[in-house]
Design a protein around this motif. Structure first.
Motif, PDB file in Angstrom:
ATOM      1  N   MET A 273     -25.572 -31.736 -19.918  1.00 19.11           N
ATOM      2  CA  MET A 273     -24.959 -32.505 -18.827  1.00 19.11           C
ATOM      3  C   MET A 273     -26.008 -33.398 -18.182  1.00 19.11           C
ATOM      4  O   MET A 273     -27.202 -33.093 -18.196  1.00 19.11           O
ATOM      5  CB  MET A 273     -24.344 -31.569 -17.783  1.00 19.11           C
ATOM      6  N   THR A 274     -25.557 -34.513 -17.657  1.00 13.69           N
ATOM      7  CA  THR A 274     -26.442 -35.436 -16.942  1.00 13.69           C
ATOM      8  C   THR A 274     -25.670 -36.053 -15.781  1.00 13.69           C
ATOM      9  O   THR A 274     -24.469 -35.841 -15.625  1.00 13.69           O
ATOM     10  CB  THR A 274     -26.939 -36.571 -17.867  1.00 13.69           C
ATOM     11  N   GLY A 275     -26.388 -36.829 -14.962  1.00  7.36           N
ATOM     12  CA  GLY A 275     -25.736 -37.611 -13.922  1.00  7.36           C
ATOM     13  C   GLY A 275     -25.461 -36.882 -12.623  1.00  7.36           C
ATOM     14  O   GLY A 275     -24.707 -37.396 -11.777  1.00  7.36           O
ATOM     15  N   HIS A 276     -26.058 -35.714 -12.420  1.00  7.27           N
ATOM     16  CA  HIS A 276     -25.830 -34.964 -11.184  1.00  7.27           C
ATOM     17  C   HIS A 276     -27.090 -34.970 -10.317  1.00  7.27           C
ATOM     18  O   HIS A 276     -28.200 -35.217 -10.785  1.00  7.27           O
ATOM     19  CB  HIS A 276     -25.401 -33.538 -11.510  1.00  7.27           C
ATOM     20  N   ALA A 277     -26.933 -34.649  -9.049  1.00  6.72           N
ATOM     21  CA  ALA A 277     -28.038 -34.756  -8.089  1.00  6.72           C
ATOM     22  C   ALA A 277     -29.024 -33.600  -8.181  1.00  6.72           C
ATOM     23  O   ALA A 277     -30.192 -33.751  -7.809  1.00  6.72           O
ATOM     24  CB  ALA A 277     -27.481 -34.837  -6.667  1.00  6.72           C
ATOM     25  N   ALA A 278     -28.573 -32.444  -8.656  1.00  2.00           N
ATOM     26  CA  ALA A 278     -29.451 -31.277  -8.719  1.00  2.00           C
ATOM     27  C   ALA A 278     -28.908 -30.287  -9.733  1.00  2.00           C
ATOM     28  O   ALA A 278     -27.698 -30.264 -10.024  1.00  2.00           O
ATOM     29  CB  ALA A 278     -29.560 -30.610  -7.344  1.00  2.00           C
ATOM     30  N   TYR A 279     -29.824 -29.486 -10.278  1.00  2.82           N
ATOM     31  CA  TYR A 279     -29.440 -28.493 -11.280  1.00  2.82           C
ATOM     32  C   TYR A 279     -30.095 -27.152 -10.954  1.00  2.82           C
ATOM     33  O   TYR A 279     -31.217 -27.102 -10.443  1.00  2.82           O
ATOM     34  CB  TYR A 279     -29.880 -28.933 -12.682  1.00  2.82           C
ATOM     35  N   ALA A 280     -29.385 -26.079 -11.298  1.00  2.00           N
ATOM     36  CA  ALA A 280     -29.933 -24.734 -11.168  1.00  2.00           C
ATOM     37  C   ALA A 280     -29.868 -24.052 -12.524  1.00  2.00           C
ATOM     38  O   ALA A 280     -28.838 -24.105 -13.209  1.00  2.00           O
ATOM     39  CB  ALA A 280     -29.146 -23.928 -10.135  1.00  2.00           C
ATOM     40  N   LEU A 281     -30.974 -23.431 -12.910  1.00  2.00           N
ATOM     41  CA  LEU A 281     -31.046 -22.656 -14.143  1.00  2.00           C
ATOM     42  C   LEU A 281     -31.140 -21.191 -13.729  1.00  2.00           C
ATOM     43  O   LEU A 281     -32.094 -20.784 -13.070  1.00  2.00           O
ATOM     44  CB  LEU A 281     -32.275 -23.083 -14.949  1.00  2.00           C
ATOM     45  N   ILE A 282     -30.134 -20.420 -14.103  1.00  2.00           N
ATOM     46  CA  ILE A 282     -29.983 -19.060 -13.588  1.00  2.00           C
ATOM     47  C   ILE A 282     -29.989 -18.061 -14.743  1.00  2.00           C
ATOM     48  O   ILE A 282     -29.390 -18.320 -15.793  1.00  2.00           O
ATOM     49  CB  ILE A 282     -28.661 -18.913 -12.802  1.00  2.00           C
ATOM     50  N   GLU A 283     -30.650 -16.929 -14.516  1.00  2.00           N
ATOM     51  CA  GLU A 283     -30.646 -15.879 -15.526  1.00  2.00           C
ATOM     52  C   GLU A 283     -30.369 -14.530 -14.870  1.00  2.00           C
ATOM     53  O   GLU A 283     -30.945 -14.195 -13.830  1.00  2.00           O
ATOM     54  CB  GLU A 283     -31.982 -15.836 -16.262  1.00  2.00           C
ATOM     55  N   ILE A 284     -29.471 -13.767 -15.485  1.00  2.00           N
ATOM     56  CA  ILE A 284     -29.154 -12.403 -15.071  1.00  2.00           C
ATOM     57  C   ILE A 284     -29.472 -11.495 -16.250  1.00  2.00           C
ATOM     58  O   ILE A 284     -29.114 -11.805 -17.390  1.00  2.00           O
ATOM     59  CB  ILE A 284     -27.669 -12.269 -14.686  1.00  2.00           C
ATOM     60  N   ALA A 285     -30.167 -10.412 -16.000  1.00  2.00           N
ATOM     61  CA  ALA A 285     -30.548  -9.515 -17.086  1.00  2.00           C
ATOM     62  C   ALA A 285     -30.319  -8.067 -16.678  1.00  2.00           C
ATOM     63  O   ALA A 285     -30.514  -7.695 -15.517  1.00  2.00           O
ATOM     64  CB  ALA A 285     -32.011  -9.727 -17.461  1.00  2.00           C
ATOM     65  N   GLY A 286     -29.913  -7.244 -17.645  1.00  2.00           N
ATOM     66  CA  GLY A 286     -29.696  -5.837 -17.363  1.00  2.00           C
ATOM     67  C   GLY A 286     -29.682  -5.014 -18.631  1.00  2.00           C
ATOM     68  O   GLY A 286     -29.745  -5.548 -19.751  1.00  2.00           O
ATOM     69  N   SER A 287     -29.603  -3.737 -18.479  1.00  2.00           N
ATOM     70  CA  SER A 287     -29.548  -2.832 -19.631  1.00  2.00           C
ATOM     71  C   SER A 287     -28.544  -1.731 -19.340  1.00  2.00           C
ATOM     72  O   SER A 287     -27.981  -1.661 -18.243  1.00  2.00           O
ATOM     73  CB  SER A 287     -30.938  -2.242 -19.912  1.00  2.00           C
ATOM     74  N   GLY A 288     -28.326  -0.893 -20.326  1.00  2.00           N
ATOM     75  CA  GLY A 288     -27.394   0.202 -20.128  1.00  2.00           C
ATOM     76  C   GLY A 288     -25.958  -0.263 -20.006  1.00  2.00           C
ATOM     77  O   GLY A 288     -25.460  -1.031 -20.842  1.00  2.00           O
ATOM     78  N   LEU A 289     -25.285   0.148 -18.937  1.00  2.00           N
ATOM     79  CA  LEU A 289     -23.858  -0.129 -18.772  1.00  2.00           C
ATOM     80  C   LEU A 289     -23.581  -1.438 -18.038  1.00  2.00           C
ATOM     81  O   LEU A 289     -22.421  -1.769 -17.769  1.00  2.00           O
ATOM     82  CB  LEU A 289     -23.203   1.036 -18.011  1.00  2.00           C
ATOM     83  N   VAL A 290     -24.616  -2.198 -17.727  1.00  2.00           N
ATOM     84  CA  VAL A 290     -24.429  -3.440 -16.980  1.00  2.00           C
ATOM     85  C   VAL A 290     -23.792  -4.502 -17.872  1.00  2.00           C
ATOM     86  O   VAL A 290     -24.173  -4.672 -19.033  1.00  2.00           O
ATOM     87  CB  VAL A 290     -25.791  -3.944 -16.453  1.00  2.00           C
ATOM     88  N   ASP A 291     -22.829  -5.243 -17.337  1.00  2.00           N
ATOM     89  CA  ASP A 291     -22.196  -6.364 -18.038  1.00  2.00           C
ATOM     90  C   ASP A 291     -22.731  -7.666 -17.447  1.00  2.00           C
ATOM     91  O   ASP A 291     -22.140  -8.248 -16.544  1.00  2.00           O
ATOM     92  CB  ASP A 291     -20.677  -6.283 -17.888  1.00  2.00           C
ATOM     93  N   ALA A 292     -23.886  -8.114 -17.965  1.00  2.00           N
ATOM     94  CA  ALA A 292     -24.530  -9.306 -17.402  1.00  2.00           C
ATOM     95  C   ALA A 292     -23.681 -10.550 -17.604  1.00  2.00           C
ATOM     96  O   ALA A 292     -23.556 -11.381 -16.701  1.00  2.00           O
ATOM     97  CB  ALA A 292     -25.904  -9.491 -18.041  1.00  2.00           C
ATOM     98  N   GLY A 293     -23.070 -10.696 -18.794  1.00  2.00           N
ATOM     99  CA  GLY A 293     -22.246 -11.877 -19.056  1.00  2.00           C
ATOM    100  C   GLY A 293     -21.036 -11.940 -18.139  1.00  2.00           C
ATOM    101  O   GLY A 293     -20.707 -12.998 -17.604  1.00  2.00           O
ATOM    102  N   GLY A 294     -20.368 -10.813 -17.962  1.00  2.00           N
ATOM    103  CA  GLY A 294     -19.208 -10.794 -17.078  1.00  2.00           C
ATOM    104  C   GLY A 294     -19.581 -11.092 -15.641  1.00  2.00           C
ATOM    105  O   GLY A 294     -18.846 -11.795 -14.929  1.00  2.00           O
ATOM    106  N   LEU A 295     -20.720 -10.583 -15.202  1.00  2.00           N
ATOM    107  CA  LEU A 295     -21.179 -10.854 -13.843  1.00  2.00           C
ATOM    108  C   LEU A 295     -21.458 -12.330 -13.646  1.00  2.00           C
ATOM    109  O   LEU A 295     -21.080 -12.919 -12.618  1.00  2.00           O
ATOM    110  CB  LEU A 295     -22.442 -10.032 -13.555  1.00  2.00           C
TER     111      LEU A 295
END
Length: 466
Positions: A273-295
């Protein structure tokens, strides 16, 4: 005189440990190639005992010692500045992983171990070492300790200081401080290892480190999100801290120019994507029973419903996640390709980050209208890299100096720090000393005098030699 000193070092230490002549040039050049210095010799020990021997030999000849890991630092902390009176002590041969304990969640590694190789070894054991830097394929653990390295995962895991359980350090007189404890809790008085973390080799040579490891994250969700304004990045971050809790491992912000710079450096890199005023790059990580993608999905759904996010993409594979992070690294490469420019590494209170960037950029552009400001960094810890690309039609150096003074003047009004994660080295020594309260100066001088009374260790780094 330099040749005689080099000869004496060879007599004391042997040919295997002492490098002289043209071969020392790479050890005396800074990471970006802006500075080329020289030294009497480069010492390359293979063990802690040999480091101690090097220290004793340098002391006997009255030579200053500049410790060096991967030489990836950005403030000239590992580059000699008195070629006829200093040696470089490279830890590049001390690369062993002495121990890795799954039950103890720890590892003991030598200072010359490359960060990426340590991370790989931990991963092979089902564990995780969270320090993550752009230079992780070249930087070494000893240098990470000496500079108290930061990187993109600080908001969850802390600085290098938070990941060190113990240290082995050779002192200026050749004595060895053996503090390689792997204890999590040890309250027996002053924690001596902390003296050496962030000291940039001014108190001793780190030779081995006990590292804190964690369970390997089995699930990682990475997203790039476009927002209307930089202020909205801060709003999104506050929501992410609330909704994603401690599972959020990275939250970076980038300007629109990031996409152009990344494309210049990596023409084949997918830019979603381009043409926007600001961008955020976010990462969520977990193990075990955590559903990082769903979160991540639920979090971004709320941001879009409230009009906070304008566009976004969630990586569907490890390759796609790597491509998103490559935009962040490509932005840096694109800046370097445009030539000499101001690189800053500053921090401000989280609540004032957006205001600081707006005020500092406006001040720079008012004074240097042909320049470009590139502000990006680690939202979660208030670390901003406000870089300035000079107007190419005018000499770069005067613009760089002017921009530095302007940015620092604004920073002082925000009670910020001139060094969030890179250290002081020699490059920022003058700025550091100008802002150093007298009580702080006295304490620092007292510590250095107690440990290194003859000024052997990395003279000229952090403080002007007395």
């Amino acid at each position: 005189m330099t040749e005689r000193l080099a000869t004496r070092l060879t007599i004391l230490l042997g040919d295997d440990l002492v490098l002289t002549g043209a071969g020392i040039a790479p050890y005396c050049r800074d990471w970006h190639g802006d500075v080329q210095s020289d030294a009497v010799a480069v010492l390359r020990p293979r063990s802690t005992a040999e480091v101690a021997a090097c220290m004793r030999a340098a002391a006997a000849l009255g030579l200053g010692v500049v410790p060096q890991g991967g030489n990836t630092g950005l403030v000239m902390g590992a580059i000699p500045d008195a070629p006829a009176a200093q040696v470089v002590l490279s830890l590049e041969r001390m690369t062993r992983i002495r121990a890795l304990d799954r039950d103890d969640f720890s590892a003991v590694v030598e200072a010359g171990a490359v960060l990426e190789e340590v991370k790989t070894a931990a991963a092979a054991a089902g564990l995780f070492f969270p320090l993550s830097l752009g230079a992780q394929g070249s930087c070494r653990i000893g240098g990470n300790v000496a500079t108290n390295a930061g990187g993109v995962n600080v908001l969850r895991y802390g600085m290098m200081r938070d990941l060190v359980l113990g240290l082995e350090v050779v002192l200026p007189d050749g004595q060895v401080f053996d503090g390689l404890s792997r204890l999590r809790k040890d309250n027996r008085g002053i924690d001596l290892k902390q003296l050496f973390i962030g000291a940039e080799g001014t108190l001793g040579v780190v030779t081995a480190v006990s590292l804190k490891l964690l369970p390997a994250p089995e699930q990682v969700a990475t997203a790039l999100v476009a927002l209307p304004r930089l202020e909205d990045v801060m709003t999104l971050y506050r929501r992410a801290r609330r909704d994603c809790c401690d599972l959020m491992s990275a939250f970076e912000f980038m300007p629109p120019l990031a996409m152009d710079l990344a494309r210049e450096a990596m023409p084949d890199l997918p830019i979603p994507m381009t043409g926007h005023a600001a961008y955020a790059l976010i990462e969520i990580a977990g193990s075990g029973l955590v559903d990082a993608g769903g979160l991540m999905e639920r979090f971004l759904e709320g941001a879009f419903e409230d009009g906070l996010a304008l566009d976004g993409v969630i990586a569907q594979s490890g390759t796609q996640a790597a491509n998103l992070w490559a935009i962040r690294e490509g932005m840096n490469l694109g800046q370097a390709a445009r030539g000499r420019h101001l690189r800053t590494d500053i921090s401000v209170p989280l609540s004032r980050l957006a205001d600081f960037v707006a005020e500092a950029e406006a001040a720079v552009l008012a004074a240097l209208p042909g320049s470009l400001c590139v502000s990006y960094g680690h939202v979660g810890d208030g670390n901003v890299h406000l870089n300035v690309l000079p107007d190419p039609s005018s000499p770069a150096e005067p613009q760089i100096l002017a921009a530095k003074k302007i940015v620092n003047a604004v920073l002082d009004r925000y009670a910020g720090s001139i060094s969030a994660e890179h250290g002081i080295g020699r490059l920022k020594r003058e700025e550091f000393e100008a802002r150093l309260p007298e009580v702080n100066r006295r304490l620092l001088a007292a510590v250095r005098q107690a440990i290194d009374p003859h000024g052997t260790m990395n003279p000229g780094c952090q403080l002007t030699p007395s």
